[in-house]
Design a protein around this motif. Sequence first.
Motif, PDB file in Angstrom:
ATOM      1  N   PRO A   1      32.008  56.677   5.200  1.00 53.29           N
ATOM      2  CA  PRO A   1      30.917  56.826   4.763  1.00 53.29           C
ATOM      3  C   PRO A   1      29.687  57.066   5.608  1.00 53.29           C
ATOM      4  N   GLN A   2      30.078  57.209   6.715  1.00 51.68           N
ATOM      5  CA  GLN A   2      28.828  57.354   7.838  1.00 51.68           C
ATOM      6  C   GLN A   2      27.906  58.757   7.409  1.00 51.68           C
ATOM      7  N   GLY A   3      28.658  59.547   7.111  1.00 47.71           N
ATOM      8  CA  GLY A   3      28.203  61.116   6.558  1.00 47.71           C
ATOM      9  C   GLY A   3      27.447  61.185   5.267  1.00 47.71           C
ATOM     10  N   SER A   4      27.274  60.274   4.552  1.00 51.41           N
ATOM     11  CA  SER A   4      26.861  59.944   2.904  1.00 51.41           C
ATOM     12  C   SER A   4      25.370  59.368   2.969  1.00 51.41           C
ATOM     13  N   MET A   5      24.637  59.796   1.763  1.00 50.67           N
ATOM     14  CA  MET A   5      23.456  59.183   1.499  1.00 50.67           C
ATOM     15  C   MET A   5      23.538  57.725   1.275  1.00 50.67           C
ATOM     16  N   PRO A   6      22.566  57.000   1.610  1.00 52.44           N
ATOM     17  CA  PRO A   6      22.805  55.374   1.276  1.00 52.44           C
ATOM     18  C   PRO A   6      22.847  55.466  -0.259  1.00 52.44           C
ATOM     19  N   GLU A   7      22.187  56.294  -1.034  1.00 57.23           N
ATOM     20  CA  GLU A   7      22.276  56.068  -2.644  1.00 57.23           C
ATOM     21  C   GLU A   7      23.593  56.284  -3.162  1.00 57.23           C
ATOM     22  N   LEU A   8      24.593  57.174  -2.535  1.00 56.44           N
ATOM     23  CA  LEU A   8      25.751  57.393  -2.913  1.00 56.44           C
ATOM     24  C   LEU A   8      26.811  55.984  -2.458  1.00 56.44           C
ATOM     25  N   GLN A   9      26.446  55.661  -1.156  1.00 53.45           N
ATOM     26  CA  GLN A   9      27.205  54.550  -0.781  1.00 53.45           C
ATOM     27  C   GLN A   9      26.996  53.485  -1.711  1.00 53.45           C
ATOM     28  N   ALA A  10      25.714  53.091  -2.301  1.00 49.60           N
ATOM     29  CA  ALA A  10      25.539  52.184  -3.292  1.00 49.60           C
ATOM     30  C   ALA A  10      26.136  52.437  -4.631  1.00 49.60           C
ATOM     31  N   HIS A  11      26.080  53.811  -4.844  1.00 48.44           N
ATOM     32  CA  HIS A  11      26.765  53.858  -6.212  1.00 48.44           C
ATOM     33  C   HIS A  11      28.232  53.675  -6.163  1.00 48.44           C
ATOM     34  N   ALA A  12      28.691  54.196  -5.032  1.00 49.51           N
ATOM     35  CA  ALA A  12      30.244  53.859  -4.829  1.00 49.51           C
ATOM     36  C   ALA A  12      30.522  52.561  -5.124  1.00 49.51           C
ATOM     37  N   LYS A  13      29.677  51.622  -4.630  1.00 48.19           N
ATOM     38  CA  LYS A  13      29.944  49.956  -4.644  1.00 48.19           C
ATOM     39  C   LYS A  13      30.032  49.544  -6.309  1.00 48.19           C
ATOM     40  N   SER A  14      29.104  50.163  -7.017  1.00 43.95           N
ATOM     41  CA  SER A  14      29.014  49.770  -8.188  1.00 43.95           C
ATOM     42  C   SER A  14      29.708  50.628  -9.140  1.00 43.95           C
ATOM     43  N   CYS A  15      30.370  51.537  -9.143  1.00 39.70           N
ATOM     44  CA  CYS A  15      31.261  52.418  -9.881  1.00 39.70           C
ATOM     45  C   CYS A  15      32.621  52.308  -9.731  1.00 39.70           C
TER      46      CYS A  15
ATOM     47  N   SER B   1      35.362  53.814 -10.706  1.00 41.73           N
ATOM     48  CA  SER B   1      36.155  55.168 -10.652  1.00 41.73           C
ATOM     49  C   SER B   1      35.824  55.520  -9.320  1.00 41.73           C
ATOM     50  N   CYS B   2      34.704  55.527  -8.637  1.00 46.45           N
ATOM     51  CA  CYS B   2      34.219  55.816  -7.347  1.00 46.45           C
ATOM     52  C   CYS B   2      35.047  55.024  -6.332  1.00 46.45           C
ATOM     53  N   ALA B   3      34.932  53.884  -6.716  1.00 51.18           N
ATOM     54  CA  ALA B   3      35.716  52.735  -5.700  1.00 51.18           C
ATOM     55  C   ALA B   3      37.080  53.052  -5.737  1.00 51.18           C
ATOM     56  N   GLU B   4      37.726  53.313  -6.851  1.00 50.63           N
ATOM     57  CA  GLU B   4      39.168  53.723  -6.765  1.00 50.63           C
ATOM     58  C   GLU B   4      39.337  54.867  -6.077  1.00 50.63           C
ATOM     59  N   LEU B   5      38.813  55.955  -6.458  1.00 50.23           N
ATOM     60  CA  LEU B   5      38.882  57.103  -5.455  1.00 50.23           C
ATOM     61  C   LEU B   5      39.010  57.012  -4.148  1.00 50.23           C
ATOM     62  N   ILE B   6      37.893  56.100  -3.743  1.00 52.35           N
ATOM     63  CA  ILE B   6      37.725  55.872  -2.121  1.00 52.35           C
ATOM     64  C   ILE B   6      39.092  55.203  -1.621  1.00 52.35           C
ATOM     65  N   ARG B   7      39.272  54.122  -2.289  1.00 51.67           N
ATOM     66  CA  ARG B   7      40.515  53.492  -1.966  1.00 51.67           C
ATOM     67  C   ARG B   7      41.640  53.865  -1.850  1.00 51.67           C
ATOM     68  N   VAL B   8      42.229  54.860  -2.876  1.00 50.47           N
ATOM     69  CA  VAL B   8      43.307  55.824  -3.192  1.00 50.47           C
ATOM     70  C   VAL B   8      43.378  56.769  -2.042  1.00 50.47           C
ATOM     71  N   ARG B   9      42.334  57.609  -1.991  1.00 45.93           N
ATOM     72  CA  ARG B   9      42.113  58.665  -1.406  1.00 45.93           C
ATOM     73  C   ARG B   9      42.214  58.506   0.287  1.00 45.93           C
ATOM     74  N   GLN B  10      41.666  57.534   0.659  1.00 45.46           N
ATOM     75  CA  GLN B  10      41.536  57.048   2.034  1.00 45.46           C
ATOM     76  C   GLN B  10      42.958  56.430   2.394  1.00 45.46           C
TER      77      GLN B  10
END
Lengths: 189, 195
Positions: A22-36, A38-47
């Motif tokens: 997450p270090q290269g991402s905008m704080p807004e995107l990180q905040a979105h990922a915590k609440s979304c 679909s994005c949370a699943e994507l991050i978990r699975v892809r990583q």
Amino acid sequence: MTHPFCSQEKEIRRLIDAGAWPQGSMPELQAHAKSCRSCAELIRVRQAFRDARSEAVRQARLQSPGLLWWRAQLRRRNEAVARIGRPLLGAQVFALVATLAIVAGLSIFQAKEGFQWLAGLAESSSLHWLHWKSLESLSSVVPVIPGTSISLLVPAVLMLGLLSGVIVYLVLDDLDNLDDADRQRHDSR
Amino acid sequence: MNWEHILPKQWMGEAQRDGIAADVTMDNDAFAAFYERSARPLWAYLARVSGDAALADDLMQESFVRFLCAAQTPSLAEGEVASRRYLFRIATNLMRDHWRRPNAASIEEVPEEFFTARDDSAQSDSQAWLGPAMARMTLRERQLLWLAHAEGYSHREIAEVTGLGSASIRLLLFRARRKIAALLREQPAVMRGQA
């Protein structure tokens, strides 16, 4: 069924693939990922899969490419030889069987005339039948088709057997090519 | 002895048409370079999706040999990406055929330990975390997930590799991702920490 893919997934996917999440991402995107979800699943699975891939790539046990190249060359040659040999063998067998069948049929057909000729031979007291002229007379006494003689029939039969073999070869060759095409289609299906 | 010099031209013409002379499109050096770049990702795919390193060795060799023998092998002019995709396609079909064989164990019958502790020396944190979840997925789900998330293939590319419809990929991948995400969430916190 709907697929609630999030519009931010593409950007998150790009950052994960670049190793910048997450270090290269905008704080807004990180905040979105915590609440979304679909994005949370994507991050978990892809990583998880990216990590597993990195580990597995390091563990890979590779053979020499030269050995694989040689095996492929050998297989291609074997396949080429087998492809050519199969119809050739089939044609030879067919030609042999056809010739035997024709000879057998001819023998049966000519048996009656043959017996008559033998009877005539027995009556003859001299050996002058070995003379060429007697052979000419022989061919004239055993006609198969009215108007033809054995001197025409034998080459015709041989030609028929030869052509039959060639035809069978071509047919089997085509069938083999079709089989090979099917197999390769299956491999790449 | 070179067979091309012995065989009649007509036969070799047909042989080339059928792909016997695939070295026209990729020579030995080009293949060695392609192998160097493609073999490790392919082995990783086969090993992690099948869960069997020895099977991955065998299938990888066979995949490359068939790749070289195949009539439709993409030439270098078509790009290495196309060649690699074609290679993955062969490997995917080989893996599927292997599991379809009567003597091969059904993927559902393979114990979870098979995926997680088969080779202690090769055991890694990521495998310890992902392995149990992968063991509870079907072969097709594993293939789709690996191609999408480990290799980064698009839906269209996955469709080419697996032979499935592009529209189906989207739905199948969505379901598979949701399923494995739930399984990963269930993993003990210790394992998650390791990974």
